[in-house]
Write an enzyme that holds these catalytic residues in place. Structure first.
Site, PDB file in Angstrom:
ATOM      1  CG  ASP A 195      -1.872   1.185   1.268  1.00  0.00           C
ATOM      2  OD1 ASP A 195      -2.321   1.628   0.192  1.00  0.00           O
ATOM      3  OD2 ASP A 195      -2.167   1.697   2.378  1.00  0.00           O
ATOM      4  CB  SER A 196       0.138   4.775  -0.605  1.00  0.00           C
ATOM      5  OG  SER A 196      -1.053   4.833   0.165  1.00  0.00           O
ATOM      6  CE1 TYR A 203       2.139   5.369  -3.664  1.00  0.00           C
ATOM      7  CE2 TYR A 203       0.774   3.656  -4.646  1.00  0.00           C
ATOM      8  CZ  TYR A 203       2.002   4.085  -4.173  1.00  0.00           C
ATOM      9  OH  TYR A 203       3.072   3.240  -4.215  1.00  0.00           O
ATOM     10  N   GLY A 204      -3.235   9.321  -3.621  1.00  0.00           N
ATOM     11  CA  GLY A 204      -4.415  10.052  -4.085  1.00  0.00           C
ATOM     12  C   GLY A 204      -4.091  11.436  -4.631  1.00  0.00           C
ATOM     13  CB  CYS A 249      -3.334   0.704  -2.480  1.00  0.00           C
ATOM     14  SG  CYS A 249      -3.399   2.438  -2.951  1.00  0.00           S
ATOM     15  CG  ASN A 250      -9.777   0.806  -2.947  1.00  0.00           C
ATOM     16  OD1 ASN A 250     -10.740   0.214  -3.391  1.00  0.00           O
ATOM     17  ND2 ASN A 250      -9.385   0.651  -1.678  1.00  0.00           N
ATOM     18  CB  THR A 251      -5.184   5.284  -4.894  1.00  0.00           C
ATOM     19  OG1 THR A 251      -6.065   5.637  -3.823  1.00  0.00           O
ATOM     20  CG2 THR A 251      -4.894   6.509  -5.716  1.00  0.00           C
ATOM     21  CB  CYS A 255      -9.514   4.774   0.675  1.00  0.00           C
ATOM     22  SG  CYS A 255      -7.870   5.147   1.328  1.00  0.00           S
ATOM     23  CB  THR A 256      -6.851  -0.135   2.209  1.00  0.00           C
ATOM     24  OG1 THR A 256      -5.726   0.667   1.792  1.00  0.00           O
ATOM     25  CG2 THR A 256      -7.280  -1.040   1.066  1.00  0.00           C
ATOM     26  CG  HIS A 257      -5.088   4.924   4.521  1.00  0.00           C
ATOM     27  ND1 HIS A 257      -4.560   4.449   3.348  1.00  0.00           N
ATOM     28  CD2 HIS A 257      -4.036   5.329   5.271  1.00  0.00           C
ATOM     29  CE1 HIS A 257      -3.235   4.590   3.377  1.00  0.00           C
ATOM     30  NE2 HIS A 257      -2.898   5.119   4.536  1.00  0.00           N
TER      31      HIS A 257
HETATM   32  N1  DGL Z   1      -4.812   3.266   0.870  1.00  0.00           N
HETATM   33  C1  DGL Z   1      -4.978   3.871  -0.396  1.00  0.00           C
HETATM   34  C2  DGL Z   1      -6.258   3.370  -1.083  1.00  0.00           C
HETATM   35  O1  DGL Z   1      -6.796   2.323  -0.764  1.00  0.00           O
HETATM   36  C3  DGL Z   1      -4.919   5.364  -0.567  1.00  0.00           C
HETATM   37  C4  DGL Z   1      -4.186   6.302   0.254  1.00  0.00           C
HETATM   38  C5  DGL Z   1      -3.368   7.301  -0.544  1.00  0.00           C
HETATM   39  O2  DGL Z   1      -3.903   8.311  -1.056  1.00  0.00           O
HETATM   40  O3  DGL Z   1      -2.167   7.038  -0.652  1.00  0.00           O
HETATM   41  O4  DGL Z   1      -6.743   4.001  -1.991  1.00  0.00           O
END
Ligand code: DGL
Length: 263
Positions: A11-12, A43-44, A75-77, A190-192
């Site tokens: 992930d990021s 990443y977003g 990570c979805n992004t 978003c996994t966060h």
């Molecule tokens: N955890 C990341 C996701 O699932 C995004 C966080 C980021 O912007 O880096 O999209």
């Protein structure tokens, strides 16, 4: 694959830990390498070209260094963009994390669903295609949150985050007024965000179902690994930050790794 498979979870930042904990629960027999690309977080805030140029070669280096049997892009992004590039470049299985629009729309009673993700994820053609294919007549509201991932990082790292800061990111998800016609389902894209789930529930203007795809991802990983042979021998775990900082968060991190010591 054997019961000593190595799974690399990427992930990021720390959000992928919410996927890791489900995968670890499903497959305690595997060895885990968790990689947080914190040198490039969030990443977003990066363009699509920048993310592809960052993740594809970095994954090559990680595969070379850790020789995983399977990679989870938690990570979805990133997943909504780089999965096809990674599969074309490397021959091992990749499991992605993408917005759970199909199950959310299947279960919504009011036919109003919101997708809460990073600004990047909600803009992706991949996400729009999921809505075209799987909205099943639901009205889907895309909410690109600029700050929620960073707020989740801060909270997990011990910095308190105000209710107002979270509420501001959350508010656009809640559409409509009458109880039978307002949003009843929010996709955590978003996994966060599951790191903040208790706060999200508390600050929501009305109760909704929160859809976290992590358990489904864990089932997919387990299917790909195949049956465990013999008894469960818990393997080790490593945590790597691309910034090279030491994690120094052991007590907080340990539960995500199923209680094992993290190197
Ligand atoms: N955890 C990341 C996701 O699932 C995004 C966080 C980021 O912007 O880096 O999209």
């Amino acid at each position: 694959m054997t019961n000593s498979s190595t799974i690399l979870v990427f992930d990021s930042g720390l959000g992928g830990l919410t996927v890791l904990r489900e995968v670890v629960a499903a497959r305690p027999d595997a060895h885990y390498v968790y990689v947080a690309d914190d040198a490039f977080f969030p990443y977003g805030h990066h363009s699509e070209d920048e993310i592809i140029a960052r993740v594809v070669p970095l994954m090559g280096e990680l595969i070379g260094a850790h020789d995983p049997d399977l990679v989870v892009i938690a990570c979805n992004t990133a997943s909504t963009l780089v999965l096809s590039h990674l599969r074309a470049a490397y021959s091992l299985p990749f499991v992605g994390t993408v917005p759970a629009i199909k199950p959310a729309c299947a279960q919504s009673k009011t036919r109003r669903v919101s997708v809460l993700g990073t600004k990047g994820t909600v803009k992706r053609e991949y996400t729009k295609a999921l809505i075209r294919d799987f909205a099943q007549g639901c009205e889907v509201t895309l909410v690109g949150s600029p700050e929620l991932a960073s707020l989740a990082e801060a909270e997990l790292s011990g910095t308190s985050v105000s209710d107002d800061a979270i509420r501001a990111e959350l508010a656009p998800c809640f559409v409509g007024e009458a109880a039978g016609a307002r949003t009843d389902t929010v996709v955590l894209a978003c996994t966060h965000y599951p790191l903040l789930l208790d706060r999200l529930k508390k600050l929501a203007p009305w109760p909704v179902d929160w859809i976290d795809p992590a358990p489904a991802i864990a089932r997919r990983v387990s299917d790909l690994l195949g049956a465990r042979s013999g008894g469960i021998v818990q393997s080790g775990a490593e945590m790597i930050f691309t910034s090279n900082r030491a994690h120094g968060l052991s007590a907080t991190l340990t539960p995500f790794f199923g209680g094992r010591a993290v190197a």
